[in-house]
Design an enzyme around this catalytic site. Sequence first.
Site, PDB file in Angstrom:
ATOM      1  N   ALA A   6       0.830  -1.204   0.000  1.00 24.99           N
ATOM      2  CA  ALA A   6       0.000   0.000   0.000  1.00 24.99           C
ATOM      3  C   ALA A   6       0.865   1.255   0.000  1.00 24.99           C
ATOM      4  O   ALA A   6       0.554   2.239  -0.688  1.00 24.99           O
ATOM      5  CB  ALA A   6      -0.919  -0.003   1.214  1.00 24.99           C
ATOM      6  N   TYR A   7       1.945   1.232   0.761  1.00 25.08           N
ATOM      7  CA  TYR A   7       2.835   2.394   0.814  1.00 25.08           C
ATOM      8  C   TYR A   7       3.488   2.626  -0.546  1.00 25.08           C
ATOM      9  O   TYR A   7       3.535   3.760  -1.037  1.00 25.08           O
ATOM     10  CB  TYR A   7       3.902   2.199   1.890  1.00 25.08           C
ATOM     11  N   GLY A   8       3.996   1.567  -1.155  1.00 24.11           N
ATOM     12  CA  GLY A   8       4.631   1.698  -2.469  1.00 24.11           C
ATOM     13  C   GLY A   8       3.668   2.238  -3.514  1.00 24.11           C
ATOM     14  O   GLY A   8       4.031   3.090  -4.330  1.00 24.11           O
TER      15      GLY A   8
ATOM     16  N   SER B 295       1.106   4.155  -2.934  1.00 28.95           N
ATOM     17  CA  SER B 295       0.839   5.568  -2.641  1.00 28.95           C
ATOM     18  C   SER B 295       1.966   6.454  -3.148  1.00 28.95           C
ATOM     19  O   SER B 295       1.738   7.576  -3.607  1.00 28.95           O
ATOM     20  CB  SER B 295       0.622   5.775  -1.143  1.00 28.95           C
TER      21      SER B 295
END
Length: 212
Positions: free
Chosen positions: A97-99, A101
Amino acid sequence: AEVRRTAQEFLAKHDRLDVLFNNAGAAFTKRQESVDGLEMTFALNHMAYFMLTAALSEKLAASAPARIVNTASDAHSRAKLDFDDLQGAGSYRAFKAYGRSKLCNILFTRELARRLAGTGVVANCLHPGFVATRFGDSAGGLLARVMPLARLFATSPEKGADTIVYLASSPAVETISGEYFVKRSVAVPSAAAQDNASARELWRRSEAIASS
């Protein structure tokens, strides 16, 4: 809602805006939703950038020449967007999810720069490196426990801010727009981050979310 409130407060107090930094970010071990019903990583790391920039765009244009600086990350490099599940409802992993974003940050910057062409406002993004900040403190779980140790090997906030300040103030980049920077130099992001069709589609989806 908080982004809208922040923009309204700024506009009520200030006559001009020369530089907008979009620099807030976090990662969350478990999938959480904001009070607006958005997955938290997507809400904070992408939609906050998108909505704050939109709310202040007229003020930036009226203050031109002006600059927008978006903090991205090389965490985008293996990410791909799934427009059928932008917010990880079907499958959620914190680093995935971070990547995603951070990929959104670069695609947003790319489309934003295209839309700003001719206005006197430029937009660029950057990878600051792994910086010793409070990032991860609110993540919960293993990530929150590991981050204090990882910070021992991180760069200082001052060094992490160097490219941000450079993009905000250097005459050398006053006409450059839509680029991804690492250590004050233009760098090549992943192929997914150079996809103009994805950038346009992300913009369309983000607009729909912002207006809902």
